[in-house]
Design an enzyme around this catalytic site. Sequence first.
Site, PDB file in Angstrom:
ATOM      1  CD  GLU A  60      -3.297  -0.701   1.946  1.00 19.14           C
ATOM      2  OE1 GLU A  60      -4.453  -0.991   1.614  1.00 19.14           O
ATOM      3  OE2 GLU A  60      -2.993  -0.315   3.107  1.00 19.14           O
ATOM      4  N   GLY A 110      -7.283 -22.540   6.841  1.00 21.45           N
ATOM      5  CA  GLY A 110      -5.983 -22.537   7.504  1.00 21.45           C
ATOM      6  C   GLY A 110      -4.892 -21.870   6.681  1.00 21.45           C
ATOM      7  N   GLY A 120      -6.152 -10.569   7.866  1.00 23.52           N
ATOM      8  CA  GLY A 120      -4.869 -10.874   7.214  1.00 23.52           C
ATOM      9  C   GLY A 120      -3.740 -10.053   7.815  1.00 23.52           C
ATOM     10  CG  ASP A 121      -3.830  -5.901   7.544  1.00 25.23           C
ATOM     11  OD1 ASP A 121      -3.195  -6.295   6.558  1.00 25.23           O
ATOM     12  OD2 ASP A 121      -4.724  -5.032   7.484  1.00 25.23           O
TER      13      ASP A 121
END
Length: 300
Positions: A135, A220, A246-247
């Site tokens: 980003e 998973g 996810g972060d």
Amino acid sequence: MIIVVGSINLDLIANVDRLPSPGETVSGSSFTTAPGGKGANQALAAARAGVAVRMVGAVGKDNFAAEALALLRDAKVDLSGVGETFASTGTALIMVGDDGENIIAVVPGANASVVPGDLSKTFVKEGDVVLLQHEIPLATIEAALDQASAAGAVTVLNTAPFHAEAAALLGKADYVVANETEFDLYGEALALGGRDRAARMRDFAGRTGRTIVVTLGGDGVMAATPTDFLTVPAMKITPVDTVGAGDTFCGYFAACLSSGLALDKALARAGAAGSLACLKPGGQPAIPLAADVDQALKSH
Ligand code: RIB
């Protein structure tokens, strides 16, 4: 020490019964703001995992900046590498549906002014972990990977969001973390060989000598190293809001590497943290503390 070079946003979040189709208007049930940005989210996750974190990035000289940095400040993340620019603070317009799924539009603003060499605002030494995402400008990411490697730091690159032009950078990071969609797209861009995803992961690890980690949501996580292949199941949960999951995985994963945890244990701990992050609304507000992750791992 973990050094995150990445984005800082203010998230503008609307909750809706269901996500709209193009051209459609839907009613929202609530609106909130929360600090966000993949870089800042990952920095906060690493700090909540219990590791010292320094953030390198940029915000605007505007009213959004203080709120965007508030939870990083609370968590004692070192913000000496965060500059102020005349561009506006990065923003993300987020809609979250009743099923926990989301759509996000990001306006980079000040994040676009994180330039190559900004990592040198901070001292990087052998044994540090440098954590990056897609980003901020790709040239900045490439320079940071080179500088970090030259200093003897361990590098972790989260490949979100997907940019075809970033494919060549993947082989420069010690650990690459992608979700399944991103990995499949990068696999095409890199012409990875193999009949299935696992084989293409092995091909990537064999060709580059690096470790590739692919997150599979409710299925998973898998990882391929040049010599090994690991799979770790996910905790069974009913997600409320997957923004920032996810972060959270990436921040905890970097924290585990920084603490010297073995890869299988790091994947399990980061996976549990990512699952817990789906159980509360918002990105940063939902990132669990280390004690919550300990508890979740004990009871599974
Ligand atoms: O990964 C979630 C993040 O993506 C949000 O916080 C938003 O700011 C966007 O960068």
